[in-house]
Design a protein around this motif. Sequence first.
Motif, PDB file in Angstrom:
ATOM      1  N   GLU A 272       0.825  -1.207   0.000  1.00 29.17           N
ATOM      2  CA  GLU A 272       0.000   0.000   0.000  1.00 29.17           C
ATOM      3  C   GLU A 272       0.862   1.262   0.000  1.00 29.17           C
ATOM      4  OE1 GLU A 272      -2.539  -0.589   3.382  1.00 29.17           O
ATOM      5  OE2 GLU A 272      -3.937  -1.831   2.238  1.00 29.17           O
ATOM      6  N   GLU A 273       1.955   1.235   0.730  1.00 26.31           N
ATOM      7  CA  GLU A 273       2.827   2.410   0.805  1.00 26.31           C
ATOM      8  C   GLU A 273       3.633   2.626  -0.473  1.00 26.31           C
ATOM      9  OE1 GLU A 273       5.266   1.626   4.212  1.00 26.31           O
ATOM     10  OE2 GLU A 273       3.644   2.028   5.627  1.00 26.31           O
ATOM     11  N   ARG A 274       4.130   1.553  -1.063  1.00 24.58           N
ATOM     12  CA  ARG A 274       5.059   1.679  -2.192  1.00 24.58           C
ATOM     13  C   ARG A 274       4.411   1.611  -3.563  1.00 24.58           C
ATOM     14  NH1 ARG A 274      10.310  -2.082  -0.862  1.00 24.58           N
ATOM     15  NH2 ARG A 274      10.991  -0.985   0.994  1.00 24.58           N
ATOM     16  N   PHE A 275       3.302   0.885  -3.676  1.00 25.84           N
ATOM     17  CA  PHE A 275       2.790   0.570  -4.996  1.00 25.84           C
ATOM     18  C   PHE A 275       1.360   1.016  -5.250  1.00 25.84           C
ATOM     19  CE2 PHE A 275       5.935  -2.777  -3.826  1.00 25.84           C
ATOM     20  CZ  PHE A 275       6.940  -2.362  -4.666  1.00 25.84           C
ATOM     21  N   ASP A 276       0.754   1.789  -4.355  1.00 28.07           N
ATOM     22  CA  ASP A 276      -0.601   2.288  -4.573  1.00 28.07           C
ATOM     23  C   ASP A 276      -0.600   3.233  -5.773  1.00 28.07           C
ATOM     24  OD1 ASP A 276      -2.777   4.357  -4.312  1.00 28.07           O
ATOM     25  OD2 ASP A 276      -3.375   3.021  -2.683  1.00 28.07           O
ATOM     26  N   VAL A 277      -1.427   2.941  -6.761  1.00 31.11           N
ATOM     27  CA  VAL A 277      -1.421   3.705  -8.006  1.00 31.11           C
ATOM     28  C   VAL A 277      -1.733   5.183  -7.762  1.00 31.11           C
ATOM     29  CG1 VAL A 277      -3.843   3.218  -8.621  1.00 31.11           C
ATOM     30  CG2 VAL A 277      -2.155   3.685 -10.411  1.00 31.11           C
ATOM     31  N   ARG A 278      -2.577   5.491  -6.808  1.00 31.71           N
ATOM     32  CA  ARG A 278      -2.899   6.901  -6.522  1.00 31.71           C
ATOM     33  C   ARG A 278      -1.688   7.645  -5.986  1.00 31.71           C
ATOM     34  NH1 ARG A 278      -7.919   4.408  -3.663  1.00 31.71           N
ATOM     35  NH2 ARG A 278      -6.112   3.471  -2.744  1.00 31.71           N
ATOM     36  N   ILE A 279      -0.944   6.998  -5.107  1.00 33.12           N
ATOM     37  CA  ILE A 279       0.254   7.628  -4.547  1.00 33.12           C
ATOM     38  C   ILE A 279       1.314   7.794  -5.632  1.00 33.12           C
ATOM     39  CG2 ILE A 279       2.151   7.329  -2.906  1.00 33.12           C
ATOM     40  CD1 ILE A 279       0.090   5.854  -1.090  1.00 33.12           C
ATOM     41  N   ILE A 280       1.522   6.748  -6.427  1.00 32.59           N
ATOM     42  CA  ILE A 280       2.525   6.797  -7.498  1.00 32.59           C
ATOM     43  C   ILE A 280       2.162   7.869  -8.514  1.00 32.59           C
ATOM     44  CG2 ILE A 280       3.611   5.492  -9.370  1.00 32.59           C
ATOM     45  CD1 ILE A 280       4.367   4.596  -6.456  1.00 32.59           C
ATOM     46  N   ASN A 281       0.894   7.924  -8.924  1.00 33.23           N
ATOM     47  CA  ASN A 281       0.471   8.941  -9.892  1.00 33.23           C
ATOM     48  C   ASN A 281       0.648  10.351  -9.346  1.00 33.23           C
ATOM     49  OD1 ASN A 281      -0.180   7.028 -11.782  1.00 33.23           O
ATOM     50  ND2 ASN A 281      -2.377   7.090 -11.400  1.00 33.23           N
ATOM     51  N   LYS A 282       0.337  10.547  -8.083  1.00 29.68           N
ATOM     52  CA  LYS A 282       0.506  11.865  -7.467  1.00 29.68           C
ATOM     53  C   LYS A 282       1.982  12.265  -7.477  1.00 29.68           C
ATOM     54  CE  LYS A 282      -0.288  14.482  -3.282  1.00 29.68           C
ATOM     55  NZ  LYS A 282      -0.553  14.457  -1.866  1.00 29.68           N
ATOM     56  N   ARG A 283       2.858  11.336  -7.111  1.00 22.59           N
ATOM     57  CA  ARG A 283       4.298  11.631  -7.123  1.00 22.59           C
ATOM     58  C   ARG A 283       4.786  11.971  -8.534  1.00 22.59           C
ATOM     59  NH1 ARG A 283       6.196   6.580  -3.473  1.00 22.59           N
ATOM     60  NH2 ARG A 283       5.353   7.305  -1.495  1.00 22.59           N
ATOM     61  N   MET A 284       4.297  11.231  -9.517  1.00 20.95           N
ATOM     62  CA  MET A 284       4.702  11.494 -10.903  1.00 20.95           C
ATOM     63  C   MET A 284       4.219  12.876 -11.352  1.00 20.95           C
ATOM     64  SD  MET A 284       4.097   7.722 -12.653  1.00 20.95           S
ATOM     65  CE  MET A 284       3.841   8.436 -14.252  1.00 20.95           C
ATOM     66  N   MET A 285       2.990  13.206 -11.044  1.00 20.28           N
ATOM     67  CA  MET A 285       2.456  14.514 -11.434  1.00 20.28           C
ATOM     68  C   MET A 285       3.256  15.654 -10.772  1.00 20.28           C
ATOM     69  SD  MET A 285       0.079  13.876 -13.590  1.00 20.28           S
ATOM     70  CE  MET A 285      -1.055  15.237 -13.690  1.00 20.28           C
ATOM     71  N   GLU A 286       3.579  15.465  -9.489  1.00 22.37           N
ATOM     72  CA  GLU A 286       4.371  16.465  -8.785  1.00 22.37           C
ATOM     73  C   GLU A 286       5.766  16.593  -9.401  1.00 22.37           C
ATOM     74  OE1 GLU A 286       4.141  15.110  -4.746  1.00 22.37           O
ATOM     75  OE2 GLU A 286       2.145  16.001  -4.437  1.00 22.37           O
ATOM     76  N   ALA A 287       6.369  15.460  -9.739  1.00 25.62           N
ATOM     77  CA  ALA A 287       7.693  15.482 -10.331  1.00 25.62           C
ATOM     78  C   ALA A 287       7.710  16.187 -11.689  1.00 25.62           C
ATOM     79  CB  ALA A 287       8.231  14.049 -10.489  1.00 25.62           C
ATOM     80  N   MET A 288       6.600  16.098 -12.395  1.00 21.64           N
ATOM     81  CA  MET A 288       6.479  16.756 -13.703  1.00 21.64           C
ATOM     82  C   MET A 288       5.993  18.195 -13.577  1.00 21.64           C
ATOM     83  SD  MET A 288       5.028  13.755 -16.217  1.00 21.64           S
ATOM     84  CE  MET A 288       3.659  13.241 -15.194  1.00 21.64           C
ATOM     85  N   GLY A 289       5.763  18.634 -12.331  1.00 22.56           N
ATOM     86  CA  GLY A 289       5.298  19.999 -12.102  1.00 22.56           C
ATOM     87  C   GLY A 289       3.840  20.191 -12.471  1.00 22.56           C
ATOM     88  N   LEU A 290       3.069  19.120 -12.448  1.00 20.72           N
ATOM     89  CA  LEU A 290       1.668  19.183 -12.848  1.00 20.72           C
ATOM     90  C   LEU A 290       0.708  18.967 -11.683  1.00 20.72           C
ATOM     91  CD1 LEU A 290       1.969  17.049 -16.091  1.00 20.72           C
ATOM     92  CD2 LEU A 290       1.894  19.543 -15.924  1.00 20.72           C
ATOM     93  N   GLY A 291       1.250  18.806 -10.496  1.00 21.02           N
ATOM     94  CA  GLY A 291       0.356  18.492  -9.383  1.00 21.02           C
ATOM     95  C   GLY A 291       0.632  19.267  -8.226  1.00 21.02           C
TER      96      GLY A 291
END
Length: 79
Positions: free
Chosen positions: A60-79
């Motif tokens: 749940e901590e490492r592989f939750d799609v919502r958490i991963i997507n949020k991190r990706m969006m933030e990393a791309m400056g979109l979140g």
Amino acid sequence: MARPVITTDAPGCRETVIDGENGFLVPPRDVGALAETMERFVLEPELIGRMGAASRRIAEERFDVRIINKRMMEAMGLG
């Protein structure tokens, strides 16, 4: 699934296990080590519940799609 994991200590596999916490890592292609590790769950069944619960928490901590997507969006400056 809240199950303990036995996997090989190889890239792509080892990232799912904290050895001794939610399962065990065995050397690749070491049938003896795999058999011994499997037998450990037979001899110490109390490990199954404890490690299984840890596996669920880690997944749940490492592989939750919502958490991963949020991190990706933030990393791309979109979140």
